[in-house]
Design a protein around this motif. Sequence first.
Motif, PDB file in Angstrom:
ATOM      1  N   ALA A  66      15.649   6.561  -0.237  1.00 33.30           N
ATOM      2  CA  ALA A  66      14.645   5.567   0.152  1.00 33.30           C
ATOM      3  C   ALA A  66      15.235   4.166   0.069  1.00 33.30           C
ATOM      4  O   ALA A  66      16.123   3.904  -0.749  1.00 33.30           O
ATOM      5  CB  ALA A  66      13.410   5.662  -0.741  1.00 33.30           C
ATOM      6  N   VAL A  67      14.732   3.278   0.910  1.00 29.62           N
ATOM      7  CA  VAL A  67      15.055   1.853   0.806  1.00 29.62           C
ATOM      8  C   VAL A  67      13.762   1.065   0.877  1.00 29.62           C
ATOM      9  O   VAL A  67      12.823   1.472   1.555  1.00 29.62           O
ATOM     10  CB  VAL A  67      16.029   1.374   1.909  1.00 29.62           C
ATOM     11  CG1 VAL A  67      17.325   2.176   1.888  1.00 29.62           C
ATOM     12  CG2 VAL A  67      15.399   1.424   3.289  1.00 29.62           C
ATOM     13  N   ARG A 127       0.844  -1.182   0.000  1.00 33.05           N
ATOM     14  CA  ARG A 127       0.000   0.000   0.000  1.00 33.05           C
ATOM     15  C   ARG A 127       0.886   1.240   0.000  1.00 33.05           C
ATOM     16  O   ARG A 127       1.817   1.344   0.781  1.00 33.05           O
ATOM     17  CB  ARG A 127      -0.915   0.029   1.226  1.00 33.05           C
ATOM     18  CG  ARG A 127      -1.991   1.123   1.134  1.00 33.05           C
ATOM     19  CD  ARG A 127      -2.945   1.053   2.300  1.00 33.05           C
ATOM     20  NE  ARG A 127      -2.313   1.519   3.544  1.00 33.05           N
ATOM     21  CZ  ARG A 127      -2.894   1.456   4.739  1.00 33.05           C
ATOM     22  NH1 ARG A 127      -4.100   0.899   4.854  1.00 33.05           N
ATOM     23  NH2 ARG A 127      -2.272   1.902   5.810  1.00 33.05           N
ATOM     24  N   VAL A 128       0.578   2.148  -0.902  1.00 32.59           N
ATOM     25  CA  VAL A 128       1.325   3.403  -1.001  1.00 32.59           C
ATOM     26  C   VAL A 128       0.883   4.318   0.140  1.00 32.59           C
ATOM     27  O   VAL A 128      -0.269   4.735   0.193  1.00 32.59           O
ATOM     28  CB  VAL A 128       1.081   4.085  -2.364  1.00 32.59           C
ATOM     29  CG1 VAL A 128       1.832   5.408  -2.433  1.00 32.59           C
ATOM     30  CG2 VAL A 128       1.479   3.156  -3.510  1.00 32.59           C
ATOM     31  N   GLU A 129       1.795   4.600   1.056  1.00 32.30           N
ATOM     32  CA  GLU A 129       1.461   5.405   2.221  1.00 32.30           C
ATOM     33  C   GLU A 129       1.589   6.905   1.958  1.00 32.30           C
ATOM     34  O   GLU A 129       0.943   7.707   2.636  1.00 32.30           O
ATOM     35  CB  GLU A 129       2.351   5.007   3.402  1.00 32.30           C
ATOM     36  CG  GLU A 129       2.211   3.549   3.815  1.00 32.30           C
ATOM     37  CD  GLU A 129       0.804   3.225   4.278  1.00 32.30           C
ATOM     38  OE1 GLU A 129       0.395   3.706   5.346  1.00 32.30           O
ATOM     39  OE2 GLU A 129       0.092   2.497   3.555  1.00 32.30           O
ATOM     40  N   ARG A 130       2.426   7.261   1.006  1.00 27.26           N
ATOM     41  CA  ARG A 130       2.584   8.663   0.608  1.00 27.26           C
ATOM     42  C   ARG A 130       2.726   8.722  -0.903  1.00 27.26           C
ATOM     43  O   ARG A 130       3.363   7.874  -1.502  1.00 27.26           O
ATOM     44  CB  ARG A 130       3.829   9.278   1.244  1.00 27.26           C
ATOM     45  CG  ARG A 130       3.739   9.516   2.725  1.00 27.26           C
ATOM     46  CD  ARG A 130       4.991  10.214   3.236  1.00 27.26           C
ATOM     47  NE  ARG A 130       5.242  11.489   2.545  1.00 27.26           N
ATOM     48  CZ  ARG A 130       6.269  12.287   2.823  1.00 27.26           C
ATOM     49  NH1 ARG A 130       7.137  11.936   3.761  1.00 27.26           N
ATOM     50  NH2 ARG A 130       6.441  13.420   2.173  1.00 27.26           N
ATOM     51  N   ALA A 131       2.143   9.753  -1.504  1.00 25.86           N
ATOM     52  CA  ALA A 131       2.269   9.923  -2.949  1.00 25.86           C
ATOM     53  C   ALA A 131       2.960  11.229  -3.296  1.00 25.86           C
ATOM     54  O   ALA A 131       2.992  11.623  -4.465  1.00 25.86           O
ATOM     55  CB  ALA A 131       0.888   9.877  -3.605  1.00 25.86           C
ATOM     56  N   ASP A 132       3.531  11.889  -2.299  1.00 27.41           N
ATOM     57  CA  ASP A 132       4.159  13.198  -2.522  1.00 27.41           C
ATOM     58  C   ASP A 132       5.670  13.125  -2.401  1.00 27.41           C
ATOM     59  O   ASP A 132       6.331  14.097  -2.027  1.00 27.41           O
ATOM     60  CB  ASP A 132       3.603  14.224  -1.532  1.00 27.41           C
ATOM     61  CG  ASP A 132       3.855  13.844  -0.078  1.00 27.41           C
ATOM     62  OD1 ASP A 132       4.173  12.667   0.173  1.00 27.41           O
ATOM     63  OD2 ASP A 132       3.727  14.727   0.792  1.00 27.41           O
ATOM     64  N   THR A 133       6.252  11.963  -2.727  1.00 27.69           N
ATOM     65  CA  THR A 133       7.701  11.812  -2.730  1.00 27.69           C
ATOM     66  C   THR A 133       8.143  11.462  -4.152  1.00 27.69           C
ATOM     67  O   THR A 133       7.321  11.018  -4.972  1.00 27.69           O
ATOM     68  CB  THR A 133       8.158  10.694  -1.779  1.00 27.69           C
ATOM     69  OG1 THR A 133       7.916   9.413  -2.397  1.00 27.69           O
ATOM     70  CG2 THR A 133       7.429  10.780  -0.439  1.00 27.69           C
ATOM     71  N   PRO A 134       9.420  11.637  -4.464  1.00 24.21           N
ATOM     72  CA  PRO A 134       9.881  11.259  -5.809  1.00 24.21           C
ATOM     73  C   PRO A 134       9.604   9.797  -6.133  1.00 24.21           C
ATOM     74  O   PRO A 134       9.336   9.445  -7.295  1.00 24.21           O
ATOM     75  CB  PRO A 134      11.388  11.539  -5.749  1.00 24.21           C
ATOM     76  CG  PRO A 134      11.566  12.549  -4.669  1.00 24.21           C
ATOM     77  CD  PRO A 134      10.504  12.241  -3.658  1.00 24.21           C
ATOM     78  N   TRP A 135       9.655   8.931  -5.115  1.00 18.60           N
ATOM     79  CA  TRP A 135       9.534   7.484  -5.324  1.00 18.60           C
ATOM     80  C   TRP A 135       8.088   7.030  -5.494  1.00 18.60           C
ATOM     81  O   TRP A 135       7.847   5.911  -5.959  1.00 18.60           O
ATOM     82  CB  TRP A 135      10.167   6.743  -4.148  1.00 18.60           C
ATOM     83  CG  TRP A 135      11.489   7.316  -3.794  1.00 18.60           C
ATOM     84  CD1 TRP A 135      11.799   8.132  -2.741  1.00 18.60           C
ATOM     85  CD2 TRP A 135      12.705   7.189  -4.539  1.00 18.60           C
ATOM     86  NE1 TRP A 135      13.120   8.499  -2.776  1.00 18.60           N
ATOM     87  CE2 TRP A 135      13.700   7.934  -3.864  1.00 18.60           C
ATOM     88  CE3 TRP A 135      13.046   6.490  -5.712  1.00 18.60           C
ATOM     89  CZ2 TRP A 135      15.022   8.009  -4.330  1.00 18.60           C
ATOM     90  CZ3 TRP A 135      14.355   6.567  -6.175  1.00 18.60           C
ATOM     91  CH2 TRP A 135      15.320   7.324  -5.491  1.00 18.60           C
ATOM     92  N   VAL A 181      11.003   2.707   3.498  1.00 17.31           N
ATOM     93  CA  VAL A 181      11.071   3.930   4.292  1.00 17.31           C
ATOM     94  C   VAL A 181      11.949   4.971   3.608  1.00 17.31           C
ATOM     95  O   VAL A 181      12.772   4.656   2.747  1.00 17.31           O
ATOM     96  CB  VAL A 181      11.619   3.666   5.714  1.00 17.31           C
ATOM     97  CG1 VAL A 181      10.726   2.701   6.470  1.00 17.31           C
ATOM     98  CG2 VAL A 181      13.049   3.139   5.664  1.00 17.31           C
ATOM     99  N   LEU A 182      11.766   6.211   4.052  1.00 16.97           N
ATOM    100  CA  LEU A 182      12.583   7.322   3.595  1.00 16.97           C
ATOM    101  C   LEU A 182      13.722   7.585   4.560  1.00 16.97           C
ATOM    102  O   LEU A 182      13.625   7.305   5.760  1.00 16.97           O
ATOM    103  CB  LEU A 182      11.737   8.594   3.495  1.00 16.97           C
ATOM    104  CG  LEU A 182      10.660   8.656   2.422  1.00 16.97           C
ATOM    105  CD1 LEU A 182       9.766   9.865   2.663  1.00 16.97           C
ATOM    106  CD2 LEU A 182      11.282   8.726   1.029  1.00 16.97           C
ATOM    107  N   GLY A 183      14.794   8.170   4.031  1.00 14.00           N
ATOM    108  CA  GLY A 183      15.848   8.683   4.874  1.00 14.00           C
ATOM    109  C   GLY A 183      15.461  10.058   5.397  1.00 14.00           C
ATOM    110  O   GLY A 183      14.299  10.474   5.323  1.00 14.00           O
ATOM    111  N   ASP A 223       6.209  10.843   9.083  1.00 20.02           N
ATOM    112  CA  ASP A 223       5.593  10.390   7.832  1.00 20.02           C
ATOM    113  C   ASP A 223       6.640   9.890   6.835  1.00 20.02           C
ATOM    114  O   ASP A 223       6.622  10.251   5.658  1.00 20.02           O
ATOM    115  CB  ASP A 223       4.771  11.525   7.211  1.00 20.02           C
ATOM    116  CG  ASP A 223       3.646  11.006   6.316  1.00 20.02           C
ATOM    117  OD1 ASP A 223       3.357   9.803   6.366  1.00 20.02           O
ATOM    118  OD2 ASP A 223       3.079  11.818   5.559  1.00 20.02           O
ATOM    119  N   ARG A 224       7.513   9.030   7.324  1.00 22.10           N
ATOM    120  CA  ARG A 224       8.606   8.532   6.483  1.00 22.10           C
ATOM    121  C   ARG A 224       8.422   7.079   6.061  1.00 22.10           C
ATOM    122  O   ARG A 224       9.343   6.465   5.515  1.00 22.10           O
ATOM    123  CB  ARG A 224       9.940   8.721   7.208  1.00 22.10           C
ATOM    124  CG  ARG A 224      10.352  10.184   7.279  1.00 22.10           C
ATOM    125  CD  ARG A 224      11.452  10.428   8.293  1.00 22.10           C
ATOM    126  NE  ARG A 224      12.649   9.666   8.016  1.00 22.10           N
ATOM    127  CZ  ARG A 224      13.700   9.595   8.844  1.00 22.10           C
ATOM    128  NH1 ARG A 224      13.661  10.226  10.007  1.00 22.10           N
ATOM    129  NH2 ARG A 224      14.759   8.887   8.517  1.00 22.10           N
TER     130      ARG A 224
END
Length: 225
Positions: free
Chosen positions: A197-198, A117-125, A189-191, A160-161
């Motif tokens: 991201a990893v 599930r995509v938890e955030r859609a406002d990141t480059p990834w 997760v995000l750094g 929110d990472r």
Amino acid sequence: MTVSVVQFGGSNCDRDAVRALRHLGIDAERVWHEDGLPAEPDGIVLPGGFSYGDYLRAGAMAARAPVMAEVREAAEAGVPVLGVCNGAQIGSESGLTPGAFTTNASARFQCEPVHLRVERADTPWTAAYDEGDTIEVPIAHGEGRFEIEVDAHDELVAEDRVLFRYCDEAGNVTEEANPNGSTDNVAGVLGERETVAVLMPHPERATLPDVATSTDGAGVLRAFA
């Protein structure tokens, strides 16, 4: 943009990453870790595999290779860095991201499709998706269980990472949908920077339509476009 895919002894997904990126029209080249990064890298992928045979802990030895100092410096400068599977283990071991990856709850190697599930859609990834979308990508790991101390987990959530969580096909985050026992079903997760991201699942294996049953992972790699 040319993405540098860092190859360690034991990497086995470096060619997959290069092929998937090129399929998306993104220039990519493999870089042997001893040769170091280009002077001004445009993007970096730490690919999957079994760097240094997973001796000590998965990713622990590669995380201490000299090239990782260059990767961290590039990450601090805002260069996009993505760690996948063993690359996620290397990323966490080197301090690019919080937490650690350890032996699956099943105590066995698992290679299977999973839903995220995509938890955030406002990141480059995740810009290619909508928040709450469910995507299908494969996993292939024996040490993919995300572990993190309670306080650090609370901070991760508060900031929110969390990028992806394991879920069922309908998008429900449940214990049954968690393939490896990861804390809070966390799959990616995000750094400290959103350009780092990893994730444990393999987006490059869900990109090429001629070899994959799903191309849902392409959206992750499009961050480099």
